[in-house]
Design a protein around this motif. Structure first.
Motif, PDB file in Angstrom:
ATOM      1  N   PRO A   1       0.809  -1.232   0.000  1.00  0.00           N
ATOM      2  CA  PRO A   1       0.000   0.000   0.000  1.00  0.00           C
ATOM      3  C   PRO A   1       0.837   1.274   0.000  1.00  0.00           C
ATOM      4  O   PRO A   1       0.528   2.236  -0.712  1.00  0.00           O
ATOM      5  CB  PRO A   1      -0.833  -0.121   1.291  1.00  0.00           C
ATOM      6  N   ILE A   2       1.919   1.279   0.791  1.00  0.00           N
ATOM      7  CA  ILE A   2       2.778   2.466   0.833  1.00  0.00           C
ATOM      8  C   ILE A   2       3.448   2.697  -0.510  1.00  0.00           C
ATOM      9  O   ILE A   2       3.513   3.831  -1.010  1.00  0.00           O
ATOM     10  CB  ILE A   2       3.831   2.305   1.949  1.00  0.00           C
ATOM     11  N   ALA A   3       3.967   1.620  -1.120  1.00  0.00           N
ATOM     12  CA  ALA A   3       4.638   1.745  -2.414  1.00  0.00           C
ATOM     13  C   ALA A   3       3.661   2.182  -3.501  1.00  0.00           C
ATOM     14  O   ALA A   3       3.999   3.012  -4.361  1.00  0.00           O
ATOM     15  CB  ALA A   3       5.289   0.417  -2.795  1.00  0.00           C
ATOM     16  N   ASN A   4       2.433   1.647  -3.479  1.00  0.00           N
ATOM     17  CA  ASN A   4       1.440   2.040  -4.479  1.00  0.00           C
ATOM     18  C   ASN A   4       1.054   3.505  -4.345  1.00  0.00           C
ATOM     19  O   ASN A   4       0.870   4.206  -5.349  1.00  0.00           O
ATOM     20  CB  ASN A   4       0.188   1.166  -4.355  1.00  0.00           C
ATOM     21  N   ARG A   5       0.943   3.979  -3.100  1.00  0.00           N
ATOM     22  CA  ARG A   5       0.621   5.387  -2.893  1.00  0.00           C
ATOM     23  C   ARG A   5       1.759   6.282  -3.364  1.00  0.00           C
ATOM     24  O   ARG A   5       1.525   7.341  -3.961  1.00  0.00           O
ATOM     25  CB  ARG A   5       0.340   5.645  -1.408  1.00  0.00           C
ATOM     26  N   ALA A   6       2.987   5.849  -3.111  1.00  0.00           N
ATOM     27  CA  ALA A   6       4.135   6.620  -3.581  1.00  0.00           C
ATOM     28  C   ALA A   6       4.169   6.675  -5.103  1.00  0.00           C
ATOM     29  O   ALA A   6       4.440   7.729  -5.693  1.00  0.00           O
ATOM     30  CB  ALA A   6       5.427   6.007  -3.039  1.00  0.00           C
ATOM     31  N   ALA A   7       3.876   5.547  -5.743  1.00  0.00           N
ATOM     32  CA  ALA A   7       3.835   5.524  -7.204  1.00  0.00           C
ATOM     33  C   ALA A   7       2.713   6.404  -7.736  1.00  0.00           C
ATOM     34  O   ALA A   7       2.877   7.118  -8.738  1.00  0.00           O
ATOM     35  CB  ALA A   7       3.651   4.086  -7.695  1.00  0.00           C
ATOM     36  N   GLU A   8       1.563   6.388  -7.052  1.00  0.00           N
ATOM     37  CA  GLU A   8       0.436   7.229  -7.468  1.00  0.00           C
ATOM     38  C   GLU A   8       0.787   8.707  -7.332  1.00  0.00           C
ATOM     39  O   GLU A   8       0.432   9.526  -8.190  1.00  0.00           O
ATOM     40  CB  GLU A   8      -0.790   6.894  -6.616  1.00  0.00           C
ATOM     41  N   ASN A   9       1.506   9.057  -6.278  1.00  0.00           N
ATOM     42  CA  ASN A   9       1.914  10.448  -6.101  1.00  0.00           C
ATOM     43  C   ASN A   9       2.864  10.902  -7.201  1.00  0.00           C
ATOM     44  O   ASN A   9       2.782  12.036  -7.679  1.00  0.00           O
ATOM     45  CB  ASN A   9       2.580  10.627  -4.731  1.00  0.00           C
ATOM     46  N   ILE A  10       3.767  10.012  -7.602  1.00  0.00           N
ATOM     47  CA  ILE A  10       4.682  10.352  -8.694  1.00  0.00           C
ATOM     48  C   ILE A  10       3.902  10.584  -9.986  1.00  0.00           C
ATOM     49  O   ILE A  10       4.161  11.538 -10.729  1.00  0.00           O
ATOM     50  CB  ILE A  10       5.727   9.232  -8.885  1.00  0.00           C
ATOM     51  N   LEU A  11       2.933   9.714 -10.246  1.00  0.00           N
ATOM     52  CA  LEU A  11       2.123   9.879 -11.454  1.00  0.00           C
ATOM     53  C   LEU A  11       1.354  11.199 -11.425  1.00  0.00           C
ATOM     54  O   LEU A  11       1.273  11.908 -12.432  1.00  0.00           O
ATOM     55  CB  LEU A  11       1.152   8.702 -11.604  1.00  0.00           C
TER      56      LEU A  11
ATOM     57  N   GLU B   1      -6.441  -0.266  -2.853  1.00  0.00           N
ATOM     58  CA  GLU B   1      -5.144   0.250  -2.412  1.00  0.00           C
ATOM     59  C   GLU B   1      -5.038   0.339  -0.891  1.00  0.00           C
ATOM     60  O   GLU B   1      -4.002   0.728  -0.366  1.00  0.00           O
ATOM     61  CB  GLU B   1      -4.900   1.636  -3.015  1.00  0.00           C
ATOM     62  N   MET B   2      -6.110  -0.032  -0.178  1.00  0.00           N
ATOM     63  CA  MET B   2      -6.102   0.056   1.279  1.00  0.00           C
ATOM     64  C   MET B   2      -5.561  -1.225   1.900  1.00  0.00           C
ATOM     65  O   MET B   2      -5.611  -2.294   1.302  1.00  0.00           O
ATOM     66  CB  MET B   2      -7.523   0.285   1.807  1.00  0.00           C
ATOM     67  N   SER B   3      -5.057  -1.087   3.105  1.00  0.00           N
ATOM     68  CA  SER B   3      -4.700  -2.261   3.886  1.00  0.00           C
ATOM     69  C   SER B   3      -5.979  -2.864   4.466  1.00  0.00           C
ATOM     70  O   SER B   3      -7.057  -2.265   4.395  1.00  0.00           O
ATOM     71  CB  SER B   3      -3.736  -1.893   5.005  1.00  0.00           C
ATOM     72  N   LEU B   4      -5.851  -4.034   5.053  1.00  0.00           N
ATOM     73  CA  LEU B   4      -7.025  -4.724   5.587  1.00  0.00           C
ATOM     74  C   LEU B   4      -7.681  -3.915   6.702  1.00  0.00           C
ATOM     75  O   LEU B   4      -8.905  -3.801   6.769  1.00  0.00           O
ATOM     76  CB  LEU B   4      -6.603  -6.099   6.106  1.00  0.00           C
ATOM     77  N   SER B   5      -6.868  -3.340   7.581  1.00  0.00           N
ATOM     78  CA  SER B   5      -7.425  -2.561   8.690  1.00  0.00           C
ATOM     79  C   SER B   5      -8.121  -1.293   8.195  1.00  0.00           C
ATOM     80  O   SER B   5      -9.183  -0.918   8.705  1.00  0.00           O
ATOM     81  CB  SER B   5      -6.315  -2.195   9.674  1.00  0.00           C
ATOM     82  N   GLN B   6      -7.536  -0.620   7.202  1.00  0.00           N
ATOM     83  CA  GLN B   6      -8.163   0.575   6.648  1.00  0.00           C
ATOM     84  C   GLN B   6      -9.480   0.242   5.980  1.00  0.00           C
ATOM     85  O   GLN B   6     -10.477   0.967   6.123  1.00  0.00           O
ATOM     86  CB  GLN B   6      -7.219   1.233   5.644  1.00  0.00           C
ATOM     87  N   LEU B   7      -9.512  -0.867   5.259  1.00  0.00           N
ATOM     88  CA  LEU B   7     -10.730  -1.267   4.567  1.00  0.00           C
ATOM     89  C   LEU B   7     -11.828  -1.628   5.555  1.00  0.00           C
ATOM     90  O   LEU B   7     -12.998  -1.269   5.363  1.00  0.00           O
ATOM     91  CB  LEU B   7     -10.426  -2.451   3.643  1.00  0.00           C
ATOM     92  N   ARG B   8     -11.464  -2.315   6.631  1.00  0.00           N
ATOM     93  CA  ARG B   8     -12.459  -2.662   7.651  1.00  0.00           C
ATOM     94  C   ARG B   8     -13.014  -1.408   8.318  1.00  0.00           C
ATOM     95  O   ARG B   8     -14.222  -1.327   8.611  1.00  0.00           O
ATOM     96  CB  ARG B   8     -11.815  -3.579   8.694  1.00  0.00           C
ATOM     97  N   GLU B   9     -12.157  -0.425   8.538  1.00  0.00           N
ATOM     98  CA  GLU B   9     -12.603   0.831   9.146  1.00  0.00           C
ATOM     99  C   GLU B   9     -13.623   1.530   8.259  1.00  0.00           C
ATOM    100  O   GLU B   9     -14.653   2.022   8.743  1.00  0.00           O
ATOM    101  CB  GLU B   9     -11.390   1.740   9.380  1.00  0.00           C
ATOM    102  N   HIS B  10     -13.379   1.562   6.958  1.00  0.00           N
ATOM    103  CA  HIS B  10     -14.320   2.195   6.039  1.00  0.00           C
ATOM    104  C   HIS B  10     -15.635   1.420   5.936  1.00  0.00           C
ATOM    105  O   HIS B  10     -16.703   2.019   5.804  1.00  0.00           O
ATOM    106  CB  HIS B  10     -13.687   2.326   4.660  1.00  0.00           C
ATOM    107  N   ILE B  11     -15.550   0.108   6.016  1.00  0.00           N
ATOM    108  CA  ILE B  11     -16.772  -0.699   5.983  1.00  0.00           C
ATOM    109  C   ILE B  11     -17.648  -0.380   7.195  1.00  0.00           C
ATOM    110  O   ILE B  11     -18.876  -0.235   7.074  1.00  0.00           O
ATOM    111  CB  ILE B  11     -16.426  -2.199   5.935  1.00  0.00           C
ATOM    112  N   GLU B  12     -17.033  -0.263   8.351  1.00  0.00           N
ATOM    113  CA  GLU B  12     -17.791   0.060   9.559  1.00  0.00           C
ATOM    114  C   GLU B  12     -18.416   1.446   9.469  1.00  0.00           C
ATOM    115  O   GLU B  12     -19.546   1.668   9.921  1.00  0.00           O
ATOM    116  CB  GLU B  12     -16.875  -0.022  10.789  1.00  0.00           C
ATOM    117  N   ILE B  13     -17.699   2.381   8.881  1.00  0.00           N
ATOM    118  CA  ILE B  13     -18.230   3.736   8.735  1.00  0.00           C
ATOM    119  C   ILE B  13     -19.415   3.749   7.774  1.00  0.00           C
ATOM    120  O   ILE B  13     -20.447   4.379   8.020  1.00  0.00           O
ATOM    121  CB  ILE B  13     -17.129   4.687   8.240  1.00  0.00           C
TER     122      ILE B  13
END
Length: 365
Positions: A126-136, A252-264
């Motif tokens: 996830p960190i590497a994908n976000r870094a690549a997205e920022n470069i793009l 692009e989210m980690s498992l914990s981030q995705l679970r947090e959004h599902i709960e929200i």
């Protein structure tokens, strides 16, 4: 000492083939996707070589994670095929050792690979994908802006407390418009208000929502209608480009981030099926290493035909292709609501595990 010697012997045979598989499949995937994009950036867009190299490095972890199940399959096919052609499998069976015992170190090794892939997906990828997205976005998008972003989440926090979560169904950066907007406001960590709107627009430095409704949420979690509105200001101090840069897609989210959004999202009764499918796929996909390793070992002990490494490599490509076809079908059926998300995510693993079980029974003959 015999079991320990046997385990070390099998793992040693698998090690070199596994590394060969990782390198080979990584080169294939990189050559088939990244190299063409890199060449286009260098030649057509005039992006600097240093920027392209950074993008390549950041994209590499996600590619390597994809190659791990393929490499497990290829290594077991080649290693057990080599042992079978040298009659070493026959000698082990003649001494009273079953195929299940021979394959035990394979399963332990593949389980370790699966766990490693899971933790890579949760941390590095996830960190590497976000870094690549920022470069793009920073270096490439200025020449060719992103036209459409879908299913985005934005969080507003202060002092360690969550104040607001904004979900955007679609964002059109050039037009400065949003579709299917949901705003959830929190009071001391408790959901207190929900605002929905069909559209959102950026004008004169301000976001405004159109054709929406506002709901209150009491301490017991009951939702009550407050009012409808034609236009209302959205408390978001970001430009359309900044929104695109700061958002995360579910994949692009980690498992914990995705679970947090599902709960929200659960509080307002949104369609959670695609999010749950993505959640279970985060867990299921790494375990493809274990399933494919079992299939490779069972196929490898069968009488070998001519072709050696070439046949093993071609067979592994066909099996991996079939696996990802079944996985894609399961995902599509799950997201459309035809089958439960848990079944959709694990469908490919269950189907190919059954296939591997049948091959294992035949391998003892």
């Amino acid at each position: 000492m015999r079991p320990r010697i046997l385990d070390r012997f099998i793992l040693k045979e698998l090690g070199s083939s596994f590394l060969f598989g990782v390198l080979t499949f990584t080169v294939i995937l990189v050559a088939g996707d990244l190299l063409f994009k890199i060449a286009d950036m260098l030649i057509e867009k005039g992006i600097s070589l240093s920027t392209v190299l950074k993008l390549f490095v950041y994209k590499l972890p996600s590619v390597v994670v994809l190659t791990l199940p393929m490499s497990c399959l290829l290594s077991t096919l080649l290693s057990f095929g080599r042992l079978s052609s040298n009659s070493e499998i026959v000698a082990l069976k003649a001494s009273g050792i079953s195929f299940q015992r021979i394959a035990r170190p394979v399963l332990w090794g593949a389980a370790l690979v699966a766990i490693s892939a899971f933790f890579m997906n949760e941390t590095v990828v996830p960190i590497a994908n976000r870094a690549a997205e920022n470069i793009l976005l920073y270096d490439v998008v200025k020449q060719k802006p992103t036209l459409l972003r879908e299913r985005m989440f934005l969080k507003d926090e202060s002092g360690g407390k969550l104040n607001r979560v904004i979900y955007v169904g679609r964002l059109r950066t050039r037009k400065g418009s949003m579709e299917n907007v949901l705003v959830q406001e929190f009071d001391d960590g408790r959901l207190s208000r929900i605002t929905t709107a069909d559209e959102g627009n950026w004008s004169d430095g301000v976001w405004s929502l159109s054709d929406g409704k506002a709901f209150s949420v009491d301490k017991e979690g009951k939702v009550g209608f407050l009012f409808g509105f034609k236009e209302q200001r959205l408390p978001l101090d970001l430009t359309p480009t900044q929104v695109a840069r700061s958002s995360l897609k579910p994949d692009e989210m980690s498992l914990s981030q995705l679970r947090e959004h599902i709960e929200i999202m659960k509080a307002q009764g949104a369609n959670l099926v695609p999010l749950w499918v993505s959640y279970h796929l985060h867990i299921a996909i790494p375990w493809a290493s274990l399933v494919l390793a079992l299939i490779g070992a069972a196929l490898g002990v069968r009488p070998q035909r001519r072709g050696g490494m070439g046949v093993g490599f071609g067979l592994s490509v066909l099996i991996v292709f079939a696996y990802y076809v079944v996985m894609s079908m399961g995902r599509a059926l799950g997201e459309s609501g035809h089958i439960p998300p848990l079944v959709a995510a694990w469908l490919a693993n269950v189907v190919f595990l059954g296939f591997g079980g049948l091959l294992t029974l035949r391998a003892n003959r």
